[in-house]
Design a protein around this motif. Sequence first.
Motif, PDB file in Angstrom:
ATOM      1  N   ARG A  40     -10.145  13.968  -5.356  1.00  0.00           N
ATOM      2  CA  ARG A  40      -9.354  13.262  -6.359  1.00  0.00           C
ATOM      3  C   ARG A  40      -7.871  13.350  -6.016  1.00  0.00           C
ATOM      4  O   ARG A  40      -7.423  14.288  -5.384  1.00  0.00           O
ATOM      5  N   THR A  41      -7.142  12.363  -6.474  1.00  0.00           N
ATOM      6  CA  THR A  41      -5.699  12.344  -6.341  1.00  0.00           C
ATOM      7  C   THR A  41      -5.090  12.359  -7.736  1.00  0.00           C
ATOM      8  O   THR A  41      -5.730  11.946  -8.699  1.00  0.00           O
ATOM      9  N   ASN A  77       0.026   8.947 -10.268  1.00  0.00           N
ATOM     10  CA  ASN A  77      -0.100   7.990 -11.359  1.00  0.00           C
ATOM     11  C   ASN A  77       1.007   6.951 -11.221  1.00  0.00           C
ATOM     12  O   ASN A  77       2.179   7.265 -11.391  1.00  0.00           O
ATOM     13  N   CYS A  78       0.625   5.742 -10.872  1.00  0.00           N
ATOM     14  CA  CYS A  78       1.583   4.647 -10.790  1.00  0.00           C
ATOM     15  C   CYS A  78       0.839   3.356 -11.092  1.00  0.00           C
ATOM     16  O   CYS A  78      -0.382   3.283 -10.974  1.00  0.00           O
ATOM     17  N   GLY A  79       1.558   2.364 -11.532  1.00  0.00           N
ATOM     18  CA  GLY A  79       0.931   1.083 -11.788  1.00  0.00           C
ATOM     19  C   GLY A  79       1.167   0.594 -13.202  1.00  0.00           C
ATOM     20  O   GLY A  79       1.923   1.184 -13.973  1.00  0.00           O
ATOM     21  N   PHE A 132       0.833  -1.193   0.000  1.00  0.00           N
ATOM     22  CA  PHE A 132       0.000   0.000   0.000  1.00  0.00           C
ATOM     23  C   PHE A 132       0.876   1.255   0.000  1.00  0.00           C
ATOM     24  O   PHE A 132       0.495   2.284   0.527  1.00  0.00           O
ATOM     25  N   GLY A 133       2.028   1.181  -0.647  1.00  0.00           N
ATOM     26  CA  GLY A 133       2.981   2.289  -0.668  1.00  0.00           C
ATOM     27  C   GLY A 133       2.424   3.576  -1.233  1.00  0.00           C
ATOM     28  O   GLY A 133       2.814   4.656  -0.817  1.00  0.00           O
ATOM     29  N   PHE A 134       1.508   3.494  -2.191  1.00  0.00           N
ATOM     30  CA  PHE A 134       0.918   4.693  -2.789  1.00  0.00           C
ATOM     31  C   PHE A 134      -0.522   4.911  -2.325  1.00  0.00           C
ATOM     32  O   PHE A 134      -1.234   5.724  -2.897  1.00  0.00           O
ATOM     33  N   ALA A 135      -0.951   4.189  -1.309  1.00  0.00           N
ATOM     34  CA  ALA A 135      -2.328   4.316  -0.834  1.00  0.00           C
ATOM     35  C   ALA A 135      -2.556   5.707  -0.242  1.00  0.00           C
ATOM     36  O   ALA A 135      -1.687   6.283   0.398  1.00  0.00           O
ATOM     37  N   LYS A 136      -3.742   6.232  -0.477  1.00  0.00           N
ATOM     38  CA  LYS A 136      -4.135   7.529   0.081  1.00  0.00           C
ATOM     39  C   LYS A 136      -5.532   7.411   0.651  1.00  0.00           C
ATOM     40  O   LYS A 136      -6.364   6.690   0.121  1.00  0.00           O
ATOM     41  N   ARG A 137      -5.779   8.131   1.705  1.00  0.00           N
ATOM     42  CA  ARG A 137      -7.120   8.191   2.277  1.00  0.00           C
ATOM     43  C   ARG A 137      -7.794   9.429   1.701  1.00  0.00           C
ATOM     44  O   ARG A 137      -7.333  10.548   1.900  1.00  0.00           O
TER      45      ARG A 137
END
Length: 99
Positions: free
Chosen positions: A30-31, A34-36, A13-18
Amino acid sequence: VLDVNGHIKIIDFGFAKRLNSSSNPKHHYRTHTNCGTVGYTAPEVLMNLGASFEADIWSYGILLCEMLSGQLPFENRDDPQSINEQIAKCELKLPRDID
């Protein structure tokens, strides 16, 4: 990742955001991270419009398609850039044998 009993474990969950929800369902926070993997990327992410939970639902749908058919619905090994174009235009190509 699967554990010793074969259960699926969600990791990284390194790029996870609440993101906080809004009282107006048409206005979600919105965030712009951009990764993945390109084949799983939602159109709004590719177009730098920002993403909310809908982008996660898109990626989950791509995963389900891959699990059912054995291939991504947006794919081109000869021209990877065309994957972005297919996604942006929503040129979805599913095998005929998927219900």
